[in-house]
Write a protein that holds these residues in place. Structure first.
Motif, PDB file in Angstrom:
ATOM      1  N   LEU A  48       0.760  -1.197  -0.226  1.00  0.00           N
ATOM      2  CA  LEU A  48      -0.171   0.045   0.004  1.00  0.00           C
ATOM      3  C   LEU A  48       0.751   1.350   0.008  1.00  0.00           C
ATOM      4  O   LEU A  48       0.601   2.312  -0.698  1.00  0.00           O
ATOM      5  CB  LEU A  48      -0.973  -0.072   0.981  1.00  0.00           C
ATOM      6  CG  LEU A  48      -1.916  -0.909   1.247  1.00  0.00           C
ATOM      7  CD1 LEU A  48      -2.695  -0.979   2.744  1.00  0.00           C
ATOM      8  CD2 LEU A  48      -3.106  -0.488   0.096  1.00  0.00           C
ATOM      9  N   ARG A  49       1.976   1.351   0.822  1.00  0.00           N
ATOM     10  CA  ARG A  49       2.817   2.339   1.084  1.00  0.00           C
ATOM     11  C   ARG A  49       3.383   2.750  -0.316  1.00  0.00           C
ATOM     12  O   ARG A  49       3.513   3.903  -0.736  1.00  0.00           O
ATOM     13  CB  ARG A  49       3.892   2.108   2.160  1.00  0.00           C
ATOM     14  CG  ARG A  49       4.793   3.390   2.419  1.00  0.00           C
ATOM     15  CD  ARG A  49       5.385   3.030   3.691  1.00  0.00           C
ATOM     16  NE  ARG A  49       6.015   1.857   3.558  1.00  0.00           N
ATOM     17  CZ  ARG A  49       5.948   1.151   4.390  1.00  0.00           C
ATOM     18  NH1 ARG A  49       5.719   0.802   5.723  1.00  0.00           N
ATOM     19  NH2 ARG A  49       7.092  -0.224   4.299  1.00  0.00           N
ATOM     20  N   GLU A  50       3.594   1.890  -1.272  1.00  0.00           N
ATOM     21  CA  GLU A  50       4.322   1.989  -2.367  1.00  0.00           C
ATOM     22  C   GLU A  50       3.511   2.550  -3.429  1.00  0.00           C
ATOM     23  O   GLU A  50       4.015   3.338  -4.144  1.00  0.00           O
ATOM     24  CB  GLU A  50       4.972   0.478  -2.858  1.00  0.00           C
ATOM     25  CG  GLU A  50       5.405   0.577  -4.363  1.00  0.00           C
ATOM     26  CD  GLU A  50       5.901  -0.745  -5.029  1.00  0.00           C
ATOM     27  OE1 GLU A  50       6.014  -0.871  -6.051  1.00  0.00           O
ATOM     28  OE2 GLU A  50       6.285  -1.727  -4.196  1.00  0.00           O
ATOM     29  N   LEU A  51       2.363   2.227  -3.247  1.00  0.00           N
ATOM     30  CA  LEU A  51       1.322   2.860  -4.405  1.00  0.00           C
ATOM     31  C   LEU A  51       0.809   4.209  -3.881  1.00  0.00           C
ATOM     32  O   LEU A  51       0.011   4.948  -4.572  1.00  0.00           O
ATOM     33  CB  LEU A  51       0.023   1.953  -4.178  1.00  0.00           C
ATOM     34  CG  LEU A  51       0.307   0.547  -4.919  1.00  0.00           C
ATOM     35  CD1 LEU A  51      -0.935  -0.233  -4.719  1.00  0.00           C
ATOM     36  CD2 LEU A  51       0.613   0.637  -6.215  1.00  0.00           C
ATOM     37  N   LEU A  52       0.964   4.777  -2.613  1.00  0.00           N
ATOM     38  CA  LEU A  52       0.268   6.013  -1.980  1.00  0.00           C
ATOM     39  C   LEU A  52       1.309   6.927  -2.394  1.00  0.00           C
ATOM     40  O   LEU A  52       2.679   6.922  -2.276  1.00  0.00           O
ATOM     41  CB  LEU A  52       0.073   5.729  -0.652  1.00  0.00           C
ATOM     42  CG  LEU A  52      -1.264   4.961  -0.141  1.00  0.00           C
ATOM     43  CD1 LEU A  52      -1.094   4.745   1.290  1.00  0.00           C
ATOM     44  CD2 LEU A  52      -2.255   5.692  -0.619  1.00  0.00           C
ATOM     45  N   ALA A  53       0.806   8.267  -2.588  1.00  0.00           N
ATOM     46  CA  ALA A  53       1.645   9.458  -2.714  1.00  0.00           C
ATOM     47  C   ALA A  53       2.437   9.675  -1.347  1.00  0.00           C
ATOM     48  O   ALA A  53       1.886   9.455  -0.290  1.00  0.00           O
ATOM     49  CB  ALA A  53       1.060  10.387  -3.215  1.00  0.00           C
ATOM     50  N   ALA A  54       3.372  10.605  -1.422  1.00  0.00           N
ATOM     51  CA  ALA A  54       4.184  10.618   0.032  1.00  0.00           C
ATOM     52  C   ALA A  54       3.145  11.544   0.903  1.00  0.00           C
ATOM     53  O   ALA A  54       2.990  11.180   2.034  1.00  0.00           O
ATOM     54  CB  ALA A  54       5.378  11.420  -0.227  1.00  0.00           C
ATOM     55  N   ASP A  55       2.434  12.435   0.348  1.00  0.00           N
ATOM     56  CA  ASP A  55       1.520  13.256   1.210  1.00  0.00           C
ATOM     57  C   ASP A  55       0.093  12.667   0.938  1.00  0.00           C
ATOM     58  O   ASP A  55      -0.718  13.609   0.973  1.00  0.00           O
ATOM     59  CB  ASP A  55       1.794  14.634   0.606  1.00  0.00           C
ATOM     60  CG  ASP A  55       1.624  14.794  -0.935  1.00  0.00           C
ATOM     61  OD1 ASP A  55       1.321  13.856  -1.594  1.00  0.00           O
ATOM     62  OD2 ASP A  55       1.527  16.046  -1.327  1.00  0.00           O
ATOM     63  N   ALA A  56      -0.176  11.523   0.767  1.00  0.00           N
ATOM     64  CA  ALA A  56      -1.469  10.976   0.643  1.00  0.00           C
ATOM     65  C   ALA A  56      -2.245  11.222   1.667  1.00  0.00           C
ATOM     66  O   ALA A  56      -1.830  11.521   2.907  1.00  0.00           O
ATOM     67  CB  ALA A  56      -1.474   9.535   0.488  1.00  0.00           C
ATOM     68  N   GLN A  57      -3.762  11.614   1.407  1.00  0.00           N
ATOM     69  CA  GLN A  57      -4.738  11.756   2.326  1.00  0.00           C
ATOM     70  C   GLN A  57      -5.728  10.741   2.323  1.00  0.00           C
ATOM     71  O   GLN A  57      -6.370  10.381   1.181  1.00  0.00           O
ATOM     72  CB  GLN A  57      -5.252  13.191   2.254  1.00  0.00           C
ATOM     73  CG  GLN A  57      -3.988  14.206   2.487  1.00  0.00           C
ATOM     74  CD  GLN A  57      -4.813  15.665   2.117  1.00  0.00           C
ATOM     75  OE1 GLN A  57      -5.835  15.846   2.624  1.00  0.00           O
ATOM     76  NE2 GLN A  57      -3.980  16.491   1.441  1.00  0.00           N
TER      77      GLN A  57
END
Length: 312
Positions: free
Chosen positions: A189-198
């Motif tokens: 999941l972390r790999e698919l999320l933008a660093a500043d994901a909300q």
């Protein structure tokens, strides 16, 4: 063709206009019904039924929006549009405009416009109406409508994402995301999320919510994994489904009742935003609605019963 047949043929277009102006499925359906009543009561037949009915539904929607604005200013927490699973109106020549304009992000941008600007933008930019018909619909001159359109377009362009993923890329990324979500794969999941994901939600104060939101890829990934296992343990199901033209999901309890919906904003190959609609008042058109508070209580009990005991 009878009036009723003419109206039914145009109903998908009328609903789609009203929904984009109002951001509410229920209010859009009411506006369409009121349009029919006015058409049925009209003593004359218009030269263009499409132009006449589009003008009527637009005026009704503008009036409803003006009163809705007051309620939205007093709304508890974030306000999101009611989720729309399928847009009933199709036009191959304007498919890109139609798909873009129904997304959660676009509808939230439309909220920044005045009711008149919003109506003009929807009729002109989304549905391609000529300025003569737009002017007739909103009760302004063509020159005034051109100015309204320029202002609306400027506001919309300023708020849009600069690069948007194409449909196939979004679907592929969303598929990987939901696979990782169901597997409880934090790293995936972390790999698919933008660093500043909300991850943010609209509960209207009527359903449980994770504070003002969850921010940052690590926090979002861990929150997602923490919520799924107990939800699945009580028979909850995450049904991948397009929502407002975007990759998303419908969460259902063990009886198949709707708990909430998600939409994913995807940009530059990463998921930027997860928007959840949890307010039960906004979910009734999707089917029977679950008691979200009861679902959360059951999920917490399931988490406690499956958590390993630790000792000091």
């Amino acid at each position: 063709m009878s009036r009723a047949e003419e109206f039914e043929e145009l109903r998908p277009l009328l609903f789609s206009i009203a929904y984009r102006i109002l951001g509410s499925v229920g209010e859009a359906e009411d506006a369409v019904q009121e349009t029919w009543l006015r058409y049925e009561a009209s003593p004359t037949r218009p030269a263009s039924v499409k132009a006449f009915l589009s003008a009527v539904v637009t005026r009704i929607a503008i009036d409803v929006l003006r009163s809705a604005r007051v309620r939205r200013e007093e709304y508890a927490g974030l306000w999101f549009p009611e989720p729309l699973l399928t847009d009933p109106y199709e036009d191959p020549e304007r498919s890109a405009e139609l798909a873009d304009s129904v997304s959660m992000a676009a509808l939230l941008l439309l909220e920044r416009l005045s009711p008149l600007e919003r109506a003009v933008f929807v009729l002109r930019e989304v549905f391609g109406f000529g300025f003569g018909d737009v002017a007739s619909a909103v009760g302004r001159s063509e020159a005034a409508c051109r100015q309204l359109a320029v202002r609306a377009r400027r506001h919309m362009d300023a708020g849009r994402a600069r690069f948007e993923a194409d449909r196939r890329e979004r679907e592929e990324l969303a598929g990987r995301f939901f696979d990782a979500f169901r597997e409880g794969d934090v790293a995936g999941l972390r790999e698919l999320l933008a660093a500043d994901a909300q991850m943010v939600g609209d509960s209207g104060g009527k359903a449980p919510l994770w504070g003002k939101g969850v921010f940052g890829a690590e926090n979002v990934a861990r929150t997602l994994v923490a919520m799924l296992a107990p939800f699945a343990a009580i028979g909850g199901v995450v049904q991948s489904h397009e929502v407002n033209g975007q990759p998303g999901a419908i969460f259902r309890d063990q009886d198949g009742k709707v708990v909430n919906t998600w939409t994913l904003d995807i940009l530059d190959g990463r998921i930027q935003m997860i928007r959840a609609v949890i307010n039960p008042d906004k979910l009734g058109h999707l089917g029977p609605v679950a008691d979200a508070w009861a679902v959360v209580r059951e999920a917490k009990q399931a988490r406690r019963s499956t958590s390993p005991r630790t000792s000091d």
